[in-house]
Design a protein around this motif. Structure first.
Motif, PDB file in Angstrom:
ATOM      1  N   ALA A 427       0.756  -1.267   0.093  1.00  0.00           N
ATOM      2  CA  ALA A 427      -0.047  -0.153   0.077  1.00  0.00           C
ATOM      3  C   ALA A 427       0.948   1.140   0.031  1.00  0.00           C
ATOM      4  CB  ALA A 427      -0.938  -0.032   1.175  1.00  0.00           C
ATOM      5  N   ALA A 428       1.903   1.229   0.770  1.00  0.00           N
ATOM      6  CA  ALA A 428       2.912   2.236   0.654  1.00  0.00           C
ATOM      7  C   ALA A 428       3.596   2.799  -0.570  1.00  0.00           C
ATOM      8  CB  ALA A 428       3.876   2.177   1.930  1.00  0.00           C
ATOM      9  N   VAL A 429       3.923   1.691  -1.058  1.00  0.00           N
ATOM     10  CA  VAL A 429       4.714   1.884  -2.215  1.00  0.00           C
ATOM     11  C   VAL A 429       3.680   2.244  -3.335  1.00  0.00           C
ATOM     12  CG1 VAL A 429       5.825   0.586  -4.319  1.00  0.00           C
ATOM     13  CG2 VAL A 429       6.453  -0.056  -2.061  1.00  0.00           C
ATOM     14  N   ILE A 430       2.327   1.821  -3.626  1.00  0.00           N
ATOM     15  CA  ILE A 430       1.522   2.231  -4.240  1.00  0.00           C
ATOM     16  C   ILE A 430       1.014   3.554  -4.331  1.00  0.00           C
ATOM     17  CG2 ILE A 430      -1.057   1.939  -4.933  1.00  0.00           C
ATOM     18  CD1 ILE A 430      -0.850  -0.842  -4.889  1.00  0.00           C
ATOM     19  N   ALA A 431       1.172   3.998  -2.800  1.00  0.00           N
ATOM     20  CA  ALA A 431       0.667   5.452  -2.794  1.00  0.00           C
ATOM     21  C   ALA A 431       2.151   6.280  -2.902  1.00  0.00           C
ATOM     22  CB  ALA A 431       0.670   5.647  -1.083  1.00  0.00           C
ATOM     23  N   ASP A 432       3.041   5.953  -2.924  1.00  0.00           N
ATOM     24  CA  ASP A 432       4.208   6.723  -3.325  1.00  0.00           C
ATOM     25  C   ASP A 432       4.468   6.572  -4.700  1.00  0.00           C
ATOM     26  OD1 ASP A 432       4.575   7.401  -0.627  1.00  0.00           O
ATOM     27  OD2 ASP A 432       6.337   5.871  -0.436  1.00  0.00           O
ATOM     28  N   SER A 433       3.839   5.893  -5.816  1.00  0.00           N
ATOM     29  CA  SER A 433       4.233   5.740  -7.087  1.00  0.00           C
ATOM     30  C   SER A 433       3.068   6.002  -7.996  1.00  0.00           C
ATOM     31  CB  SER A 433       4.841   4.442  -7.300  1.00  0.00           C
ATOM     32  OG  SER A 433       5.629   3.982  -6.185  1.00  0.00           O
ATOM     33  N   PRO A 434       2.295   7.180  -7.992  1.00  0.00           N
ATOM     34  CA  PRO A 434       1.259   7.378  -8.735  1.00  0.00           C
ATOM     35  C   PRO A 434       1.479   7.322 -10.063  1.00  0.00           C
ATOM     36  CG  PRO A 434       1.766   9.585  -7.751  1.00  0.00           C
ATOM     37  CD  PRO A 434       2.430   8.232  -6.961  1.00  0.00           C
ATOM     38  N   GLN A 435       2.456   7.793 -10.581  1.00  0.00           N
ATOM     39  CA  GLN A 435       2.706   7.757 -12.024  1.00  0.00           C
ATOM     40  C   GLN A 435       2.932   6.164 -12.705  1.00  0.00           C
ATOM     41  OE1 GLN A 435       6.323  10.259 -12.563  1.00  0.00           O
ATOM     42  NE2 GLN A 435       5.506  10.714 -14.648  1.00  0.00           N
ATOM     43  N   TYR A 440       0.871   1.312 -14.982  1.00  0.00           N
ATOM     44  CA  TYR A 440       0.525  -0.350 -15.241  1.00  0.00           C
ATOM     45  C   TYR A 440      -0.703  -0.464 -15.682  1.00  0.00           C
ATOM     46  CZ  TYR A 440       0.078  -4.906 -13.246  1.00  0.00           C
ATOM     47  OH  TYR A 440      -0.314  -6.136 -13.108  1.00  0.00           O
ATOM     48  N   ARG A 441      -1.658   0.210 -14.946  1.00  0.00           N
ATOM     49  CA  ARG A 441      -3.184   0.115 -15.083  1.00  0.00           C
ATOM     50  C   ARG A 441      -3.519   0.416 -16.778  1.00  0.00           C
ATOM     51  NH1 ARG A 441      -5.168   2.244  -9.313  1.00  0.00           N
ATOM     52  NH2 ARG A 441      -4.959   0.274  -8.273  1.00  0.00           N
ATOM     53  N   ALA A 442      -2.813   1.387 -17.311  1.00  0.00           N
ATOM     54  CA  ALA A 442      -2.746   1.414 -18.797  1.00  0.00           C
ATOM     55  C   ALA A 442      -2.308   0.522 -19.713  1.00  0.00           C
ATOM     56  CB  ALA A 442      -2.120   2.872 -19.092  1.00  0.00           C
ATOM     57  N   GLY A 443      -1.871  -0.467 -18.924  1.00  0.00           N
ATOM     58  CA  GLY A 443      -1.663  -1.584 -19.901  1.00  0.00           C
ATOM     59  C   GLY A 443       0.061  -1.954 -19.839  1.00  0.00           C
ATOM     60  N   LYS A 444       0.703  -1.078 -19.259  1.00  0.00           N
ATOM     61  CA  LYS A 444       2.142  -1.408 -19.211  1.00  0.00           C
ATOM     62  C   LYS A 444       2.732  -2.398 -18.225  1.00  0.00           C
ATOM     63  CE  LYS A 444       6.819   1.180 -19.469  1.00  0.00           C
ATOM     64  NZ  LYS A 444       7.344   2.447 -19.306  1.00  0.00           N
ATOM     65  N   GLU A 445       2.362  -3.640 -18.339  1.00  0.00           N
ATOM     66  CA  GLU A 445       2.757  -4.535 -17.587  1.00  0.00           C
ATOM     67  C   GLU A 445       4.249  -4.821 -17.194  1.00  0.00           C
ATOM     68  OE1 GLU A 445       0.617  -8.197 -17.990  1.00  0.00           O
ATOM     69  OE2 GLU A 445      -1.355  -6.954 -18.152  1.00  0.00           O
ATOM     70  N   ILE A 447       6.127  -2.847 -16.021  1.00  0.00           N
ATOM     71  CA  ILE A 447       6.392  -2.058 -15.124  1.00  0.00           C
ATOM     72  C   ILE A 447       6.223  -2.887 -13.509  1.00  0.00           C
ATOM     73  CG2 ILE A 447       4.262  -1.032 -14.462  1.00  0.00           C
ATOM     74  CD1 ILE A 447       6.171   1.731 -14.676  1.00  0.00           C
ATOM     75  N   PHE A 448       5.778  -3.996 -13.767  1.00  0.00           N
ATOM     76  CA  PHE A 448       5.546  -4.776 -12.530  1.00  0.00           C
ATOM     77  C   PHE A 448       6.676  -5.138 -11.590  1.00  0.00           C
ATOM     78  CE2 PHE A 448       4.556  -8.739 -10.217  1.00  0.00           C
ATOM     79  CZ  PHE A 448       3.266  -8.683  -9.609  1.00  0.00           C
ATOM     80  N   GLY A 449       7.684  -5.408 -12.475  1.00  0.00           N
ATOM     81  CA  GLY A 449       9.045  -5.578 -11.855  1.00  0.00           C
ATOM     82  C   GLY A 449       9.560  -4.501 -10.870  1.00  0.00           C
ATOM     83  N   TYR A 450       9.274  -3.311 -11.216  1.00  0.00           N
ATOM     84  CA  TYR A 450       9.459  -1.986 -10.469  1.00  0.00           C
ATOM     85  C   TYR A 450       8.773  -2.163  -9.042  1.00  0.00           C
ATOM     86  CZ  TYR A 450       8.659   2.581  -8.445  1.00  0.00           C
ATOM     87  OH  TYR A 450       8.450   3.661  -7.725  1.00  0.00           O
ATOM     88  N   PHE A 451       7.541  -2.576  -8.814  1.00  0.00           N
ATOM     89  CA  PHE A 451       6.859  -2.774  -7.595  1.00  0.00           C
ATOM     90  C   PHE A 451       7.448  -3.848  -6.820  1.00  0.00           C
ATOM     91  CE2 PHE A 451       3.645  -0.734 -10.779  1.00  0.00           C
ATOM     92  CZ  PHE A 451       3.375   0.351  -9.887  1.00  0.00           C
TER      93      PHE A 451
END
Ligand code: ADP
Ligand code: MG
Length: 481
Positions: A427-435, A440-445, A447-451
């Motif tokens: 949750a913390a990582v998601i909150a800190d990385s809106p871009q 990711y949600r636009a389909g750039k999968e 980027i999963f590795g970044y999370f």
């Protein structure tokens, strides 16, 4: 015209006995010249040879390992020739009645099928001494320490069709003799060497061509190069309408060529006759059965079993089955941890790497299969990650003497598989990385590795990767609307 090579090998296997084949002198390598040659090795008048029973047992063991016939009676013969390093004027060998005959070895081909190489015979003999040409200017020294060292000469049929196949066969024999413990296999010290017989014939012809024999090859690379050179040399002669001369040649590795040494002598040149000082070797079925009971399961059979029974890859099965200490370790580990694939990965990966790094023999590994199995069980139980286990393995290797669980407890490396804790980090990582979330949600999968990386970092590398994956996927797929 198309030509095909025909190759047969005579391999000299130095038997790993403590004393010589006909005397009590030591066979130890590398001592001061002429300190290990007794009156018998020198052939002084009046001495009598006595056969070393260990050498006979080793020959029997080898015969069984190649599915050969063990002769119930075999005979030592004198092979007469003159050379400064052969003070008796004859070498004690076997001629008409060798101890082992009619065996074979199956070589795996790339397509999975087997090529059978027949082994005509294997006979016992004594080694000669050594002439030392490079120590005294204008003179040759003679070192008789090697005189009387036991050899088993393994003679193949001319069944080998390429230099590579000859090397494969030579390697298989090398593996086998070490596996059954009859030879140390040290090629630099000359404990394992071969003479290669090479001829060339028109493709389709049954008759054998005239051969040359290349003497004393003691590295796999030299064997391959010497045979290939010889095949080319003979083919060229025949294509130019000339003949191959039957002769003995030497390979010169510096020039990568073979050179004529002498005309090939025939058996009758040696005036073989039974040695009157030695009785025939008699072997009864009890002795053969006792040897058979001591014969371990051989590399070829283990390799096949590792694939069929354990589901290992051919490659892993191959690298785990060639050495006795390795396969015994691997099998103990697989049994104790209950997962042969995991066991294979660790032996081929971490253990081989550690052994290579330290330049030690596998028998000197410092973490036993029972202790390593405990570590592997903790990975499978998800107490620690594979990465952590590799760290802990290093600690164990460097002399940890407690249990694996004590090590894990004391090192604060327990894997975090607490769902709440991981979810908080996510949750913390998601909150800190809106871009990144938007991408990711636009389909750039990709980027999963970044999370994954971010959460792992915040957990200090301790998040259970499998849980992390699942929780992260679901967290990212939840939209705020
Ligand atoms: P030798 O008595 O000279 O040692 P052998 O007949 O015992 O000769 O054979 C010795 C080795 O040479 C064996 O390994 C055999 O397979 C091989 N050999 C024999 N004839 C040929 C040939 N024409 N081409 C290649 N190899 C051969
Ligand atoms: Mg020969």
């Amino acid at each position: 015209m198309q030509w095909e090579p025909v190759i047969g090998l005579e391999i000299h296997v130095q038997l790993a006995t403590v004393s010589k084949i006909f005397s009590g002198a030591s066979t130890k390598y590398g001592t001061a010249p002429n300190t290990q040659a007794c009156a018998i090795d020198l052939g002084l008048p009046g001495v009598l040879p006595v056969v070393n029973a260990r050498a006979i047992e080793m020959a029997i063991l080898f015969g069984l390992a190649i599915n050969a016939r063990i002769a119930s009676s075999s005979v030592f013969a004198r092979k007469n020739y003159f050379y400064p390093d052969l003070p008796k004027g004859y070498q004690i060998s076997q001629y008409e009645h060798p101890i082992v005959a009619d065996g074979y070895l199956d070589l795996p081909r790339a397509d999975g099928s087997l090529k059978r190489i027949s082994i005509r015979r294997a006979h016992l003999e004594e080694d000669a001494g050594k002439s030392v040409h490079d120590l005294f200017p204008g003179a040759t020294g003679v070192d008789l320490n090697r005189a009387g060292t036991p050899l088993l000469e393994v003679v193949s049929e001319p069944d080998l069709a390429t230099a590579l196949e000859a090397v494969q066969y030579m390697r298989a024999i090398h593996t086998l003799v070490r596996f059954i413990g009859i030879c140390d296999g040290n090629m630099q010290e000359g404990s394992f060497r071969c003479d290669a017989n090479v001829s060339v014939r028109p493709v389709g012809s049954e008759a054998l061509g005239t051969r040359a024999e290349i003497k004393n090859l003691n590295s796999f690379r030299f064997i391959e190069r010497a045979i290939n050179y010889e095949i080319e040399r003979q083919t060229e002669l025949l294509e130019n309408g000339r003949n191959v001369v039957q002769e003995t040649r030497l390979y010169d590795p510096d020039r990568d060529e073979t050179r004529s040494m002498r005309n090939k002598e025939d058996a009758h040149d040696y005036r073989y006759f039974p040695d009157p000082d030695l009785l025939p070797i008699r072997i009864n079925t009890d002795e053969i059965n006792a040897a058979r009971a001591r014969l371990p399961e051989l590399p070829a059979s283990r390799r096949i079993r590792y694939v069929s029974e354990f589901g290992l890859s051919e490659e892993d099965a191959d690298s785990l089955s060639g050495e006795r200490t390795v396969c015994e370790y691997f099998e103990a580990l697989a049994q104790a941890c209950g997962d042969p694939t995991q066991a294979a990965n660790w032996v081929v990966g971490e253990l081989f790497a550690a052994v290579r790094r330290e330049g030690i023999d596998f028998s000197a590994v410092r973490v036993g299969p029972a202790a390593l199995a405990q570590l592997l069980l903790r990975i499978r139980g998800r107490t620690i990650s594979n990465t952590t286990a590799k760290l802990l393995f290093k600690v164990m290797w460097n002399g940890w003497d407690g249990t694996v669980d004590e090590l894990i407890a004391g090192s604060d490396l327990q894997q975090v598989s607490d769902t709440d804790e991981i979810s908080k980090l996510i949750a913390a990582v998601i909150a800190d990385s809106p871009q990144q979330v938007a991408q990711y949600r636009a389909g750039k999968e990709k980027i999963f590795g970044y999370f994954v990386g971010q959460v792992m970092r915040r957990s200090g590398g301790k998040a259970d990767p499998q849980q992390l994956n699942v929780l992260l996927k679901s967290a990212l797929s939840v939209r705020d609307n």
